[in-house]
Design a protein around this motif. Structure first.
Motif, short mmCIF file in Angstrom:
data_model
loop_
_atom_site.label_atom_id
_atom_site.label_comp_id
_atom_site.label_asym_id
_atom_site.label_seq_id
_atom_site.Cartn_x
_atom_site.Cartn_y
_atom_site.Cartn_z
N LEU B 13 0.65 -1.07 -0.01
CA LEU B 13 0.08 0.22 0.04
C LEU B 13 0.89 1.16 -0.01
O LEU B 13 0.29 2.35 -0.19
CB LEU B 13 -0.89 -0.05 1.12
N ARG B 39 6.90 -1.09 -10.26
CA ARG B 39 5.66 -0.58 -10.06
C ARG B 39 4.67 -1.68 -10.31
O ARG B 39 3.64 -2.00 -9.84
CB ARG B 39 5.24 0.69 -10.66
N GLY B 40 5.02 -2.28 -11.60
CA GLY B 40 4.19 -3.50 -12.03
C GLY B 40 4.17 -4.67 -11.07
O GLY B 40 3.13 -5.20 -10.89
N HIS B 43 2.43 -3.77 -8.14
CA HIS B 43 0.89 -3.89 -8.58
C HIS B 43 0.25 -5.39 -8.44
O HIS B 43 -0.66 -5.77 -8.25
CB HIS B 43 0.69 -3.33 -10.06
N LEU B 44 0.96 -6.25 -9.18
CA LEU B 44 0.70 -7.54 -9.21
C LEU B 44 0.59 -8.27 -7.83
O LEU B 44 -0.30 -9.01 -7.56
CB LEU B 44 1.97 -8.49 -10.03
N ARG B 46 -0.07 -6.74 -4.98
CA ARG B 46 -1.31 -6.08 -4.43
C ARG B 46 -2.49 -6.63 -4.93
O ARG B 46 -3.34 -7.04 -4.35
CB ARG B 46 -1.26 -4.69 -4.77
N SER B 47 -2.54 -6.99 -6.34
CA SER B 47 -3.66 -7.75 -6.95
C SER B 47 -3.81 -9.06 -6.49
O SER B 47 -5.17 -9.53 -6.21
CB SER B 47 -3.47 -7.63 -8.43
N LEU B 53 -6.21 -11.25 -8.63
CA LEU B 53 -5.31 -11.90 -9.53
C LEU B 53 -4.79 -13.16 -8.93
O LEU B 53 -4.77 -13.50 -7.77
CB LEU B 53 -4.15 -10.94 -9.85
N THR C 23 -2.34 -11.71 -16.43
CA THR C 23 -1.51 -11.40 -15.59
C THR C 23 -0.87 -10.01 -15.96
O THR C 23 -0.71 -9.14 -15.12
CB THR C 23 -0.68 -12.23 -14.88
N ALA C 26 -2.62 -6.93 -16.46
CA ALA C 26 -3.21 -6.19 -15.51
C ALA C 26 -2.39 -5.07 -15.07
O ALA C 26 -3.20 -4.18 -14.44
CB ALA C 26 -3.43 -7.54 -14.52
N THR C 27 -1.25 -5.30 -15.14
CA THR C 27 -0.20 -4.21 -14.56
C THR C 27 -0.56 -2.86 -15.44
O THR C 27 -0.24 -1.65 -15.01
CB THR C 27 0.96 -4.31 -14.87
N GLU C 29 -3.53 -1.47 -16.02
CA GLU C 29 -5.06 -1.21 -15.98
C GLU C 29 -5.00 0.29 -15.42
O GLU C 29 -6.21 0.83 -15.52
CB GLU C 29 -5.52 -2.08 -15.00
N PRO C 334 -2.30 6.51 2.06
CA PRO C 334 -2.02 5.37 0.75
C PRO C 334 -2.23 5.78 -0.63
O PRO C 334 -1.62 5.40 -1.49
CB PRO C 334 -3.13 4.38 1.19
N ARG C 386 -9.44 2.49 -0.35
CA ARG C 386 -10.32 1.48 0.06
C ARG C 386 -11.65 2.20 0.78
O ARG C 386 -12.42 1.47 1.01
CB ARG C 386 -9.46 0.50 1.00
#
Lengths: 406, 441, 477
Positions: B13, B39-40, B43-44, B46-47, B53, C23, C26-27, C29, C334, C386
């Motif tokens: 976060l 960053r990617g 992101h992965l 976190r998903s 994911l 997968t 998704a990055t 998005e 955050p 959130r």
């Protein structure tokens, strides 16, 4: 012509209709004094399916590619005045018919400098200047005109009045259509009102002039000045082949900085004649106004200046006549007082040297024979045409062919 | 382990998706692909934690592709603890991963049998050396699975693989006692660097103590997802060094000449939960850990060396050297100026900066063994940067980098010596002028 | 998405140029506007103009929406994917094609990172002036799309003033080659209208930019204030006095705290309520003269300490802190929502205060760090995505800030673009006719409106244009 005039007179009154010569043709001119007048004239043109063209005072009317024939012209000379002068924010908004000299005066009164410093400023209008896209003699220091147009209010061919940009010095909201209108030479819209970014009014202005025998020596000295830490508003060399050349340097700014800059120039070029204040301005305005009357105007890259000059020289050698020239090495532009018969040769030679060329003050047939866009790739040209069609689908405006209005 | 605990969710976060890390990341620079960027990857993670994911094979691939160089941490204004996040995720993946029996077995043998055992390491070095001498490696490396062997470093003869003495006295007036980590692979591949390290420390007035029972700090385990193995080795390391104290009974500094090990040892506390008593013990231990250059560049030590080096003979023509920042020194330990200051003490050298000296060379622990092609691709632009400096010597502070650079320099046909900073300091103290050629080669 | 599309594209860009895996997709998005998300159906990474054109020609028959993306650092959602669409990333177009030190321009591929361009011309004593805070990551192509700014745009102007030429590919795969560097174009200024068009007119693949000589002297000042109001007022006075500086930035207390807690700690004074970061560039004489004028103005407005950063590294740290401020704010929340409004510089204090009040009234924490010299405000509103209620309050505050700034004669965005984020505001600022003109130009480039749909121009405005234009069509005599 007679019929057009009658219709215009009945629409806006006989006193508001005159005649102008545009590209060697007499054209009725309707003088608009308000935004409503412009819209009314455009609506009238639409109802009769007439082609029109906007003009200012006509100071640049015979520059560049001739226009298609308009049924009448809409002059905005009478639509003048400052609508907003934000002194503290350094911006000025004015109606299109205001003259550049009048606006510069307003700016000066508040301690601001208005760029571009254009030729025949007492006549040249704000709208005409922006539509022509021509920068001033002070471009070296302040940059090209199109960088200072913050926003425009224009009337499109269908009579709708639209704006883009705004009055703020920084703004990226929406498409920068004002960039498209700037330099579009009346082919897309009638410019109604413009906002310009202003600069600091210099505390002092001086002009330095010195004479060289030979262009090479003058150019070399100009380059030394340009490479130094001096920030001139203008560095120009003028003269004709095989004669004396004058190097003119205009400096403007804080008094204490100018003393230092002048010293640097002296180190670079030795002695010079020195003019200050009004006299300095007069010297530069003389240069500016004479240059505007030249018949060939070209811009290239600094590295290409020499080869462009070499090509002009070749023509002179052939022609046995050395025309007067104006060379701005800092912005790599030049103007030549070429005779009409040599214009096609000049245009071709400079184009071959990868310069962008505009012919002026010559007959329609000479100007019309030269297509500055000849070398432009077909997709680019097509896109320009599409953009013109998008904004003016019925071709209400009589534009120059060079704008893509094929 | 479920997907939620696979990732350290709270730490993901911290990322606000600003993207300032992108251009610092070697794998992003290589591919231009967002999933291969810090960053990617965050992101992965976190998903996955948020359940949007599945941690599939592509997810695992991106996690493995990361060099864990932590250059992104130096670029990150939000303070994302990327190294910790990645170690956590890799550990999680490791427990889930099925993989082939062969791969799992090789991994187990490497991490659990060889690395922690001095006997096994020596045996491997002996066998390896023999294989290299007989040409067996060249033969085997023709087969795909053993391709990495082709670029494997030459193992020095046994005389050069001697272990350090448990104690090396100071020369001249003694100024203190330090513990020295001799490492697992170091003695086998870079015994000379270890010897140079203690020699320089001796010249600076320090007595070196090397706990003979100690073998491996566990950094390779942590970076590659074996947290349990890492914890075990960390505890062992802490115990081994705990009784090294100076004359007045204060715990001595622990000098580490391998940036990767040092960075990991300084981070030991992360391996243990906050309520684990080992957490506090690891924390105290970490405070003693110093990198070799960090320690030697301390004002008094540096002054002592400077005095000794001042009247060393120099050479007419300066030798050009450049410092390549090991990732785990600059990004993990924030040590940048110290090694440069030390190099500037050397007589007869001209130090030049290499562009992108903080970029990863591709060594990254055992990454260059696991993914030789990627590792070579990461090094490629850096070889150009090195060549642009026209340096005769490239200096580093990490054995992995030294291996990777040596292989790269050889491949590219550059005439550049690759040296550890301790070697150069030792050379200057022993002989005076630095030799652009490797005396030991 | 139809598998044939992927197959056809793969044949053009190769395996490494196409991402189909879910997968990995998704990055992509979201870009820097992280709360809006949409996974693209395909991600395409062409290597050059030719591949881009071939891909777009191929995609023409499939009639799918196309979204261009640079580094994805934009803050207005300009690169947010569109459902059912193909995302085209310029991240593999990273070659500096040419640096011409004589004519002072560089030609680069669109994916070249802003700061890498400046590195590439440093050896010639030249630099590229626009310096958005994300310059370490953002691409020149993205800068062109957004007409990006940055602190030094106060002196040098936004990206549009530095783009001398472009090569772009239209939605139909037509290559528009305007790479030849020039200031005043022949014919219509297509480059001028393309810059800042937020990916609606095509994909820039090569950019010709103006380079400037590195100034001989740079002086950075840090003026420290007890309150934000005085800092704002001093800027208003400096603008009115038309002092020639290269950057004027304001950082408030929250921002300073965040920076000082980060890896970018630069020595900003933590007891200050606001600091002004000023820079003067030029010859030593000019700089000295400017400083003589600045200091009394600062003192008059109660700056109780003025520090000069003389050493290059100290200056670099101050700027790194300023430019990393947005990211550093990630330490105090955050998520962050950055608004980007421009206001007349005569009304800075009033509007900075108004924006702060708008946020505080909704119980939101706001940090101000902005390009004061340009009147370009950046209230950074802290939230946690959130918390749906908080997010709603943030967006509401963003709306009100926009309205207040517009009412004061301001504008929606000074450098981040409209994108998805401010698309509603377009109708507050522009009339139906204004928007219709923009839509008409868009349709000259892209008649089916497949490029980056749903961004910048409200869909409604464009739909209406089409029906409005029709009956008027040629009846030419």
């Amino acid at each position: 012509m007679g019929e057009t005039r009658d219709v215009l007179e009945s629409e806006i009154g006989a006193r508001a209709v005159g005649t102008a010569v545009i590209d060697e043709r007499e054209v009725p001119v309707a003088f608009a004094n308000s935004e409503a007048d412009v819209v009314r004239l455009l609506t009238l043109a639409a109802s009769r399916n007439w082609r029109v063209t906007p003009i200012g005072s006509g100071t640049k009317i015979d520059r560049g590619v001739p226009r298609e024939k308009p049924r009448f012209a809409i002059s905005l000379r009478g639509y003048s005045g400052v609508t907003a002068y934000e002194r503290g924010d350094g911006t000025l908004t004015a109606r299109a018919g205001s003259t550049m000299a009048a606006l510069a005066q307003v700016a000066r009164s508040g301690g601001n400098h208005l760029t571009p410093d254009v030729a025949r400023a007492a006549h040249a209008t704000l709208g005409g200047t922006i539509a022509s896209g021509i920068s001033g003699i002070d471009r070296l220091r302040y940059g090209p005109l199109r960088n200072h147009v913050l926003g425009l209010r224009v009337a499109l061919g269908d009579g709708s009045v639209v704006k883009s940009g705004g009055k703020l010095v920084k703004n990226v909201t929406g498409f920068d259509l004002h960039r498209l209108y700037t330099g579009s030479r009346g082919s897309l819209c009638v410019i109604l009102e413009a906002s310009l970014r202003l600069f600091n009014l210099p505390e002092r202005e001086i002009a330095l002039q010195t004479v060289f025998f030979g262009r090479a020596a003058a150019l070399a000295s100009a380059r030394v000045v340009l490479a130094s830490q001096v920030k001139p508003t203008c560095v120009a060399i003028t003269g004709a082949l095989d004669s004396a050349w004058t190097l003119s340097i205009a400096l403007a700014g804080r008094a204490d900085v100018l003393v230092w800059e002048e010293g640097l120039v002296r180190d670079a070029i030795g002695t010079f004649d020195r003019f200050e204040g009004e006299l300095a301005r007069a010297k530069i305005e003389e240069l500016r106004d004479r240059e505007a009357e030249a018949s060939v105007h070209a811009a290239c890259l600094p590295g290409g200046l020499e080869s462009a000059l070499a090509r002009v020289d070749e023509i002179s050698a052939h022609d046995d006549h050395a025309p007067h020239m104006f060379i701005h090495p800092g912005i790599a532009s030049l103007a030549v007082e070429a005779t009409e018969p040599t214009l096609p040769a000049h245009a071709a030679a400079l184009t071959a040297a990868r310069a962008r060329v505009e012919l002026a003050h010559a007959s329609v047939s000479t100007r019309g024979a030269f297509d500055p866009l000849a070398g432009v790739a077909p997709p680019v040209r097509r896109l320009m045409t599409d953009v013109t069609r998008a904004l003016d689908p019925v071709r209400r405006f009589a534009g120059p062919r060079a704008m893509g209005a094929v | 382990m479920d997907d939620a605990t696979l990732v350290d969710y709270a730490k993901t976060l911290d990322c606000i998706h600003c993207g300032l890390c992108l251009n610092a990341c070697p794998t992003y620079k290589l591919t231009g692909a967002e999933p291969s960027s810090p960053r990617g990857r965050v992101h992965l993670m976190r998903s996955v934690a948020e359940g949007t994911l599945q941690p599939d094979s592509e997810f695992a691939e991106e996690m493995d592709f990361c060099l864990l160089c932590r250059a992104c941490e130096s670029a990150c204004p939000s303070g994302v603890q990327f190294g910790v996040l990645m170690e956590h995720t890799r550990a999680g993946l490791q427990t889930e991963r099925r993989g082939s029996f062969f791969a799992r077995a090789a991994r187990w043998i490497g991490f659990r049998v060889i690395l922690p055992s001095r006997f096994a390491l020596r045996l491997v070095a002996f066998v390896g050396r023999s294989a290299q001498r007989t040409g067996l490696t060249r033969f085997v490396s023709r087969f795909g699975f053993a391709r990495a062997l082709r670029d494997a470093p030459t193992i020095p003869p046994s005389a050069k693989r001697a272990l350090l003495q448990p104690m090396t006295p100071a020369r001249g007036e003694p100024r203190g006692v330090v513990g020295v980590l001799q490492g697992c692979m170091m003695p086998e591949l870079f015994g000379r660097v270890n010897r140079a390290t203690v020699a320089v420390l001796a010249e600076a007035g320090f007595e070196s103590r090397v706990p003979s029972a100690h073998v491996c700090c566990g950094s390779l385990h942590a970076h590659n997802g074996d947290r349990e193995g890492a914890r075990f080795l960390a505890q062992k390391t802490i115990v081994c060094f705990e009784d090294i104290v100076d004359a007045s009974g204060h715990p001595s500094p622990i000098v580490v000449n391998s940036a990767g090990c040092g960075a990991h040892m300084k981070d030991y506390a992360h391996l243990f939960d906050a309520d684990d008593p080992w957490h506090e013990r690891a924390h105290r231990f970490a405070e003693r850990v110093v990198d070799f250059s960090e320690f030697v560049a301390l004002p008094r030590t540096r002054a002592a060396l400077e005095r000794r080096l001042r009247d060393r003979p120099s050479r007419a023509q300066a030798v050009r050297v450049t410092w390549d920042d090991p990732c785990h020194l600059c990004h993990a330990q924030k040590i940048r100026s110290e090694p440069r200051a030390l190099l500037d003490l050397l007589p007869g050298i001209e130090r030049v900066e290499m562009r992108d000296s903080e970029g990863c060379c591709g060594s990254a622990g055992i990454y260059s063994l696991l993914r030789p092609d990627d590792a070579a691709a990461v090094l490629e632009p850096k070889l150009q940067e090195l060549s642009d400096t026209r340096a005769a010597i490239l200096v580093t502070g990490n054995p992995g980098c030294q291996l990777q650079w040596s292989a790269g320099v050889k491949r590219a046909g550059l005439n550049v010596r690759v040296a550890h900073i301790a070697e150069l300091l030792d050379e200057a103290l022993q002989h005076g002028p630095i030799d652009p050629a490797d005396r030991n080669a | 998405m139809e598998p044939k599309i992927a197959d056809g594209l793969r044949a053009i860009v190769g395996d490494r140029g196409l991402t189909t895996n879910a997968t990995r997709r998704a990055t992509y998005e979201s870009d820097g506007l992280a709360h809006v998300r949409q996974v693209p159906d395909l991600v395409l990474m062409p290597r050059d103009t030719r591949e881009t054109a071939a891909a777009l020609r191929f995609l023409k028959e499939w009639n799918v929406p196309i979204v261009p993306r640079g580094a994805g650092t934009g803050l207005s959602g300009g690169a947010t994917p569109v459902a059912g669409g193909v995302l085209i990333s310029t991240a593999r177009m990273r070659d500096v094609i040419e640096v011409d030190s004589v004519n002072r321009f560089a030609r680069v591929q669109a994916g070249v990172v802003n700061v890498d361009l400046t590195h590439a011309c440093a050896d010639h004593g030249l630099f590229y002036a626009p310096d958005p805070s994300s310059q370490k990551a953002c691409t020149i192509g993205g800068n062109v799309a957004e007409n990006s700014g940055g602190p030094h745009c106060f002196k040098y102007g936004s990206t549009t003033q530095h783009v001398l030429g472009l090569v772009f590919v239209t939605i139909d795969g037509e290559i528009i080659d305007l790479a030849e560097p020039c200031v005043d174009p022949l014919g219509l200024d297509l480059v001028g209208v393309f810059v800042g068009s937020e990916g609606l007119l095509g994909i820039a693949t090569e950019v010709t930019v103006r380079l400037l000589p590195v100034p001989p002297v740079v002086e950075t000042l840090l003026a420290i204030f007890d309150d934000l109001d005085s800092a704002c007022d001093s800027v208003t006075d400096m603008i009115a006095a038309r002092l020639e500086m290269s950057a004027i930035e304001i950082l408030d207390k929250h921002t300073i705290d965040a920076i000082e807690a980060s890896v970018l700690a630069a020595g900003y004074p933590q007891n200050a309520q606001a600091v002004l970061l000023l820079e003067c560039e030029g010859s030593d004489v000019e700089v000295a003269a400017a400083l003589r004028d600045i200091e009394p103005i600062l003192a008059r407005h109660g700056a109780y300490d003025i520090r000069r950063a003389r050493a290059a590294d100290e200056r670099a740290r101050l700027w790194a802190g300023r430019k990393g401020a947005y990211g550093a704010m990630g330490r105090i929340a955050p998520d962050l929502y950055v608004t980007d409004a421009v206001v007349p510089r005569t009304r800075l204090r009033e509007l900075v205060r108004a924006t702060t009040d708008i946020c505080e009234k909704r119980g939101l924490k706001v940090a101000n760090v902005f390009h004061a010299g340009d009147g370009n405000l950046h209230p950074n509103i802290c939230y946690d995505r959130r918390d749906k209620d908080e997010l709603a309050r943030v967006l509401d505050a963003g709306d009100e800030i926009m309205r207040v700034c517009l009412a004061a004669g301001g504008s929606l965005t000074g450098e981040h673009g409209v994108g998805l984020e401010k698309i509603e505001g377009m109708e507050w600022l522009f009339s139906h006719d204004d928007l219709a003109a923009m839509c008409r130009v868009r349709e000259a480039f892209d008649p089916k409106r497949r490029m980056n749909p749903g961004k910048l121009l409200p869909m409604r405005a464009c739909m209406e244009t089409r029906s409005a234009v029709r009956p008027n069509e040629p009846r030419n005599g």
